[in-house]
Design a protein around this motif. Structure first.
Motif, PDB file in Angstrom:
ATOM      1  N   ILE A 288      -1.070   3.583   2.664  1.00  0.00           N
ATOM      2  CA  ILE A 288      -1.195   3.654   1.202  1.00  0.00           C
ATOM      3  C   ILE A 288      -2.067   4.855   0.861  1.00  0.00           C
ATOM      4  O   ILE A 288      -3.230   4.925   1.257  1.00  0.00           O
ATOM      5  CB  ILE A 288      -1.846   2.382   0.618  1.00  0.00           C
ATOM      6  CG1 ILE A 288      -1.048   1.136   0.992  1.00  0.00           C
ATOM      7  CG2 ILE A 288      -1.980   2.496  -0.901  1.00  0.00           C
ATOM      8  CD1 ILE A 288      -1.676  -0.169   0.490  1.00  0.00           C
ATOM      9  N   GLY A 289      -1.496   5.818   0.143  1.00  0.00           N
ATOM     10  CA  GLY A 289      -2.258   7.001  -0.277  1.00  0.00           C
ATOM     11  C   GLY A 289      -1.961   8.194   0.608  1.00  0.00           C
ATOM     12  O   GLY A 289      -1.824   8.058   1.833  1.00  0.00           O
ATOM     13  N   ALA A 290      -1.837   9.360  -0.008  1.00  0.00           N
ATOM     14  CA  ALA A 290      -1.547  10.586   0.751  1.00  0.00           C
ATOM     15  C   ALA A 290      -2.567  11.658   0.415  1.00  0.00           C
ATOM     16  O   ALA A 290      -2.232  12.773   0.037  1.00  0.00           O
ATOM     17  CB  ALA A 290      -0.129  11.064   0.455  1.00  0.00           C
ATOM     18  N   GLY A 291      -3.849  11.294   0.556  1.00  0.00           N
ATOM     19  CA  GLY A 291      -4.918  12.267   0.368  1.00  0.00           C
ATOM     20  C   GLY A 291      -5.424  12.726   1.732  1.00  0.00           C
ATOM     21  O   GLY A 291      -4.693  12.663   2.731  1.00  0.00           O
ATOM     22  N   PHE A 292      -6.668  13.164   1.780  1.00  0.00           N
ATOM     23  CA  PHE A 292      -7.233  13.672   3.043  1.00  0.00           C
ATOM     24  C   PHE A 292      -7.086  12.637   4.160  1.00  0.00           C
ATOM     25  O   PHE A 292      -6.741  12.982   5.284  1.00  0.00           O
ATOM     26  CB  PHE A 292      -8.720  14.004   2.849  1.00  0.00           C
ATOM     27  CG  PHE A 292      -8.940  15.387   2.325  1.00  0.00           C
ATOM     28  CD1 PHE A 292      -8.589  15.714   1.023  1.00  0.00           C
ATOM     29  CD2 PHE A 292      -9.498  16.370   3.120  1.00  0.00           C
ATOM     30  CE1 PHE A 292      -8.797  16.999   0.525  1.00  0.00           C
ATOM     31  CE2 PHE A 292      -9.710  17.661   2.641  1.00  0.00           C
ATOM     32  CZ  PHE A 292      -9.358  17.969   1.343  1.00  0.00           C
TER      33      PHE A 292
ATOM     34  N   SER B 296       2.722   6.606  -2.052  1.00  0.00           N
ATOM     35  CA  SER B 296       1.705   7.325  -2.837  1.00  0.00           C
ATOM     36  C   SER B 296       2.155   7.416  -4.288  1.00  0.00           C
ATOM     37  O   SER B 296       3.336   7.612  -4.575  1.00  0.00           O
ATOM     38  CB  SER B 296       1.480   8.725  -2.281  1.00  0.00           C
ATOM     39  OG  SER B 296       0.604   9.431  -3.146  1.00  0.00           O
ATOM     40  N   ASN B 297       1.188   7.294  -5.189  1.00  0.00           N
ATOM     41  CA  ASN B 297       1.512   7.361  -6.611  1.00  0.00           C
ATOM     42  C   ASN B 297       1.708   8.797  -7.086  1.00  0.00           C
ATOM     43  O   ASN B 297       2.052   9.031  -8.224  1.00  0.00           O
ATOM     44  CB  ASN B 297       0.446   6.647  -7.461  1.00  0.00           C
ATOM     45  CG  ASN B 297      -0.932   7.248  -7.276  1.00  0.00           C
ATOM     46  OD1 ASN B 297      -1.119   8.166  -6.462  1.00  0.00           O
ATOM     47  ND2 ASN B 297      -1.905   6.743  -7.995  1.00  0.00           N
ATOM     48  N   ARG B 298       1.428   9.763  -6.193  1.00  0.00           N
ATOM     49  CA  ARG B 298       1.696  11.169  -6.522  1.00  0.00           C
ATOM     50  C   ARG B 298       2.608  11.742  -5.442  1.00  0.00           C
ATOM     51  O   ARG B 298       2.419  11.438  -4.254  1.00  0.00           O
ATOM     52  CB  ARG B 298       0.392  11.968  -6.579  1.00  0.00           C
ATOM     53  CG  ARG B 298      -0.453  11.630  -7.826  1.00  0.00           C
ATOM     54  CD  ARG B 298      -1.921  11.979  -7.657  1.00  0.00           C
ATOM     55  NE  ARG B 298      -2.110  13.104  -6.773  1.00  0.00           N
ATOM     56  CZ  ARG B 298      -2.383  14.344  -7.172  1.00  0.00           C
ATOM     57  NH1 ARG B 298      -2.492  14.614  -8.445  1.00  0.00           N
ATOM     58  NH2 ARG B 298      -2.552  15.309  -6.309  1.00  0.00           N
TER      59      ARG B 298
ATOM     60  N   VAL C  77       7.600   6.989  -0.085  1.00  0.00           N
ATOM     61  CA  VAL C  77       7.923   6.155  -1.246  1.00  0.00           C
ATOM     62  C   VAL C  77       6.991   6.567  -2.389  1.00  0.00           C
ATOM     63  O   VAL C  77       5.759   6.469  -2.268  1.00  0.00           O
ATOM     64  CB  VAL C  77       7.741   4.652  -0.903  1.00  0.00           C
ATOM     65  CG1 VAL C  77       8.003   3.790  -2.137  1.00  0.00           C
ATOM     66  CG2 VAL C  77       8.648   4.249   0.235  1.00  0.00           C
ATOM     67  N   HIS C  78       7.582   7.046  -3.474  1.00  0.00           N
ATOM     68  CA  HIS C  78       6.781   7.506  -4.608  1.00  0.00           C
ATOM     69  C   HIS C  78       6.512   6.329  -5.538  1.00  0.00           C
ATOM     70  O   HIS C  78       7.269   6.055  -6.472  1.00  0.00           O
ATOM     71  CB  HIS C  78       7.542   8.626  -5.337  1.00  0.00           C
ATOM     72  CG  HIS C  78       6.717   9.313  -6.380  1.00  0.00           C
ATOM     73  ND1 HIS C  78       7.256  10.120  -7.349  1.00  0.00           N
ATOM     74  CD2 HIS C  78       5.387   9.323  -6.607  1.00  0.00           C
ATOM     75  CE1 HIS C  78       6.292  10.584  -8.120  1.00  0.00           C
ATOM     76  NE2 HIS C  78       5.149  10.109  -7.699  1.00  0.00           N
TER      77      HIS C  78
END
Ligand SMILES: Cc1cc2nc3c(=O)[nH]c(=O)nc-3n(C[C@H](O)[C@H](O)[C@H](O)COP(=O)(O)OP(=O)(O)OC[C@H]3O[C@@H](n4cnc5c(N)ncnc54)[C@H](O)[C@@H]3O)c2cc1C
Lengths: 479, 42
Positions: free
Chosen positions: A7-11, A34-36, A74-75
């Protein structure tokens, strides 16, 4: 075939996904929700906020990278986590359609970064308040517009008040705010407007240069130098006023209300202000098989995911117990759930906390910087690979073992730019290993100002975007 | 109270002296890379 969901595609999440895709993407199902649909290189949002970098240069699309790395994308925004054995899945809401999406998993990495809790300080923030933020790209763009409008006012001769720092008594991320204030200073200098602005650093740190990590200390020519003296010199040199030991409690139009260590209440006026909000965990619902709320098994009251840290120690105990910091970021109740980056619950503060006579705790929360988040993402990914292949985890790294490097740029010119380069090792002092009062390796730790820092900042921007795009040799670039 | 602590003229000279800064850039990169690469083996 195992199903791994991130869950999440940050650092943190993106790093974990790249290692998972690289190691086991062909044999197993790796999915990122990720929501972005873009990766955001957050450190360069400081430059966006002063109009020195175009927003699009700080982002790139995730899907093409994931297609190459055998990762499904998955967006959607994750909403609910159902962790009970036999029926483990995440529910999300697809961006654009609002359609509900169910993603089953065998292993889950929770890495959605912070909830920016503007609501924790009445009147704070660019949406429902009066201050600005650079903690998301839309916020940085909004901060830039307001800042440039302020510059126009100054060009017409107006004198203005600028306040930058932390917007909550328990805020973290002072490093980003520091970088922003020195960039604003340098930009105004270049525009010939510096004499029109009174700039104030307002922060919850116990001392200047604390940065939520109890300061940085280095040894140079046999002499110990500390970040409080260093940052004081930077501010004095730049004519930036400062006020630390201060927790912002409320903001009104043009007015910041605060309390300090002494319990005094005060008001500071501003024309433009960028204040970092309190960070909280993302408000997911954690639901058991019987439909009950099982949040307490997974997260602390602030919403950060509980992992293998030793929680509940007092500050004096914690500061002498480096092994209280988590090593594998695994949830104790659900061994197939991991948390990475800002999402994991730290066992306590690194900086000395303080509660004033009005019972307001003015205490910086521990920062989980980009480097720290990336390292945790890798450790978690490698352990999941281990578990899938051998059933036994072999990787670990505590924040009391990690190095962190932060470059606070002042301007973006490679010729006359400048930057404060800060390296601390370890991030969390280890007083058992390093027998000095700071618990740090004073040789590796580094605190320096010069144009080389500006070169470093540029290099980091391009090498990290290269790495995050998983281009040739990406694994050779450290997190 | 704000102290009058500031960088000296000599310090400011070194901050902008490109050859010295190139040296510091190399030192910094070696320091960070060596310690960060150790992290990869954990
Ligand atoms: C302006 C600024 C400058 C900084 N500069 C530096 C620096 O120079 N050096 C440094 O080391 N650190 C720096 N940091 C800190 C660094 O950016 C953070 O430590 C890092 O981004 C944390 O990584 P993360 O993966 O935990 O969270 P994030 O990077 O915030 O990533 C979280 C991801 O999860 C996604 N997400 C959120 N909610 C959901 C949901 N419900 N469902 C699905 N996905 C979701 C988000 O869209 C995002 O992509 C800076 C921070 C700021 C704000």
């Amino acid at each position: 075939m195992a199903k791994v969901l991130v869950i999440g595609a940050g650092f943190a999440g993106h790093t974990a996904a790249l290692y998972l895709g690289n190691k086991i993407g062909r044999q197993h199902e790796i999915t990122v929700i990720s929501n972005r649909d873009v990766f955001g290189y957050v450190p360069s949002w400081v430059w966006v906020g002063v109009g020195h970098m175009k927003p699009e240069r700080t982002i790139f699309k995730l899907k093409p990278v994931y297609d190459r790395m055998n990762i499904k994308f998955v967006h959607a925004a994750a909403k609910e986590i159902h962790p009970d054995i036999g029926n483990q899945y995440v529910l999300g809401e697809e961006v654009g359609t609002g359609r509900e999406i169910r993603l089953d998993y065998d292993y889950l990495v929770i890495a959605p970064g912070p909830l920016l809790n503007f609501a924790g300080t009445p009147g704070l923030g660019p949406e429902n308040g009066y201050t600005h933020s650079i903690c998301s790209l839309p916020h940085a763009i909004k901060a830039r517009e307001a800042y440039l409008a302020l510059c126009d006012r100054m060009k017409k001769g107006d004198k203005v008040k600028i306040v930058i720092g932390t917007g909550h008594p328990g805020a973290t991320c002072q490093g980003a705010a520091f970088e922003y204030i020195v960039n604003v200073h340098k930009d105004l200098l270049k525009k010939g407007l510096r004499d029109k602005a009174d700039i104030l650093w307002l922060s919850n740190e116990p001392a200047l240069g604390d940065f939520g990590v109890n300061g940085v200390q280095i040894k140079r020519n046999g002499i110990v130098q500390k970040s409080d003296e260093f940052i004081k010199s930077v501010f004095n040199d730049h004519g930036i006023r400062y006020q630390v030991q201060t927790g912002v409690t409320k903001v009104e139009e043009g007015k910041i209300h605060w309390q300090n260590y002494e319990g005094e209440e005060g008001t500071t006026e501003f024309d433009f202000s960028m204040l970092i909000p309190q960070f909280k965990g993302q408000p997911f619902k954690y639901i058991g098989n019987d439909g009950s709320d099982i949040s307490s098994k997974l997260v602390n009251p602030a919403g950060f995911v509980l992992v293998d840290g030793k929680y509940g120690l007092s500050y004096p105990e914690l500061s002498q117990t480096p092994e209280a910091w988590p090593a594998q970021y695994q949830n104790p109740s659900y061994s197939n759930i991991f948390a990475a980056g800002i999402a994991f619950a730290p066992p306590g503060p690194i900086s000395k906390p303080f509660t004033n006579k009005n019972n307001v705790a003015i205490a910086p929360a521990p920062p989980r910087t980009g480097m720290v988040s990336g390292v945790i993402g890798r450790v978690v990914a490698m352990n999941i690979v281990d578990l899938i292949k051998t059933g036994r985890m072999t990787h670990s790294e505590r924040m009391s073992e990690m190095v962190a490097a932060c470059v606070a740029s002042m301007g973006d010119s490679l010729w006359d730019g400048n930057a404060v380069t800060i390296v601390m090792h370890p991030v969390v002092p280890d007083r058992k290993k390093y027998k000095n009062e700071f618990g740090r390796d004073l040789f590796i730790s580094h605190l320096e100002m010069g144009v080389s820092g500006a070169w470093m900042k540029f290099m980091l921007h391009y090498t990290f975007i290269w790495k995050f795009k998983a281009q040739l040799g990406w694994k050779l670039i450290p997190e | 109270m704000q102290s009058e602590q500031e960088f000296s003229k000599a310090e400011k000279f070194w901050m902008n002296f490109k050859l010295y800064q190139l040296w510091r850039f190399i030192v910094l990169n070696i320091k960070v890379y060596t310690i960060a690469v150790q992290s990869k083996w954990r």
